[in-house]
Design an enzyme around this catalytic site. Structure first.
Site, PDB file in Angstrom:
ATOM      1  N   HIS A  76       0.832  -1.210   0.000  1.00  0.00           N
ATOM      2  CA  HIS A  76       0.000   0.000   0.000  1.00  0.00           C
ATOM      3  C   HIS A  76       0.868   1.262   0.000  1.00  0.00           C
ATOM      4  CE1 HIS A  76      -3.265  -2.685   1.999  1.00  0.00           C
ATOM      5  NE2 HIS A  76      -3.046  -3.002   0.744  1.00  0.00           N
ATOM      6  N   HIS A 261      -1.745 -11.019  -4.979  1.00  0.00           N
ATOM      7  CA  HIS A 261      -0.314 -10.716  -4.868  1.00  0.00           C
ATOM      8  C   HIS A 261       0.573 -11.748  -5.574  1.00  0.00           C
ATOM      9  CE1 HIS A 261      -0.955  -7.306  -2.387  1.00  0.00           C
ATOM     10  NE2 HIS A 261      -1.572  -7.995  -1.459  1.00  0.00           N
TER      11      HIS A 261
HETATM   12 ZN   LIG Z   1      -3.960  -4.585  -0.217  1.00  0.00          ZN
END
Ligand SMILES: [Zn+2]
Length: 304
Positions: A76, A261
């Site tokens: 982030h 991810h």
């Molecule tokens: Zn995230």
């Protein structure tokens, strides 16, 4: 041109997994330094570059490491840095993970805006896609095609009444779009999975202040969602953070079907292993629009 922050700036938050307080400090860095993480709580300070070669895990979040030093949940903060066009910064943290803040990148955007952006005198290099390339894992896929700037199309499909199929098409990613449409989208989790994580001593810092939590039917957070399609917006945020590990911005249209991810990093690795599909050359960026004062105030309110 390349950019760094104008002055150093700090914030404190808790680690999503440890639940412990962590202090984060961003320092300006010289041109071509890239984004470098450093743990300040270890005997021997170790630098960890924000590059795919430093990825040690993509389970739940993206973790980087070098030697004994690992730094978790980097995506982030990385998204905020690349979203605002910051090429060079040193990120110091006194614990094993970046603080979760409100589960989005909004606090990091606020921090970078507060520090200010400094333009350097070295042109930025970008990775320009010349030929399409694709990675696939069952019904999940990421494909990139040539384009003049970074565009992202993303779709998610969860068999859940509050999510379902959500799709964003052809987003032209620049600082303005990132700040207005993406940076406030929060991470999300399902109650039954969160309970398993808690039993295993993970996600100790996770709560309704920093995660959108869903039971089998609905969103449990009292204030609900920030957008009806906050889930796919957060996936775009994660993708931008994961793409930062290429070490340079991409010029291409990236189309993602049900990413995460692990697949994002497989895509990054595949791109790096196939340099015949892209060129990398210094280029003056198109307009790098600065936000209006009003929008800066709105971001401040959102993160207060
Ligand atoms: Zn995230």
């Amino acid at each position: 041109m390349q950019r760094t922050i104008a002055e150093k700036i700090s914030c404190t938050g808790i680690g999503l997994h440890s639940g412990e307080p962590v202090q984060l400090t961003l320092h300006p860095a010289r041109a071509d330094a890239g984004i470098v993480f450093a743990r300040t709580d270890l005997h021997e300070p170790v630098d960890v570059p924000a590059l795919h070669s430093a990825v040690t895990s993509t389970r739940l979040a993206t973790t980087l490491g070098a030697g004994d030093a690992t730094i978790g949940t980097v995506e982030h903060l990385l998204a905020a840095l690349v979203g605002l066009g910051i090429d060079n910064v040193r990120v110091e943290v006194d614990g094993p993970e970046i603080p979760v803040m409100d589960g989005s990148a909004a606090s990091f955007v606020f921090l970078i805006r507060a520090a200010g952006v400094f333009e350097q005198d070295v042109p930025r290099r970008s990775l320009r896609i010349r030929r399409p390339i694709e990675v696939r894992d069952g019904d999940r896929a990421i494909r990139v095609e040539p384009a003049h700037d970074l565009r992202v199309s993303y779709s998610v499909d969860f068999a859940h009444p509050a999510i379902g199929r959500q799709q964003l098409r052809g987003l032209a990613i620049d600082g303005e779009l990132f700040e207005q449409e993406i940076c406030r989208a929060r991470t999300f989790g399902f109650l039954r999975e969160v309970e398993v994580l808690w039993r295993n001593g993970l996600a100790r810092g996770g709560n309704l202040d920093n995660t959108v939590v869903l039971d089998d039917f609905r969103v449990l957070n009292r204030d609900g969602l920030r957008w009806p399609d906050e889930f796919v917006r957060h996936k775009v945020l994660d993708l931008l953070g994961d793409l930062a590990l290429l070490g340079m911005p991409v010029e291409g249209h990236i189309v993602v079907e049900r990413g995460g991810h692990a697949l994002h990093q497989r895509f990054v690795r595949t791109l790096l292993e196939h340099p015949e599909h892209w060129t990398s050359e210094p280029k003056l960026p198109a307009s790098t629009r600065r936000p209006a004062r009003a929008r800066r105030a709105a971001t401040a309110r959102a993160t207060a």
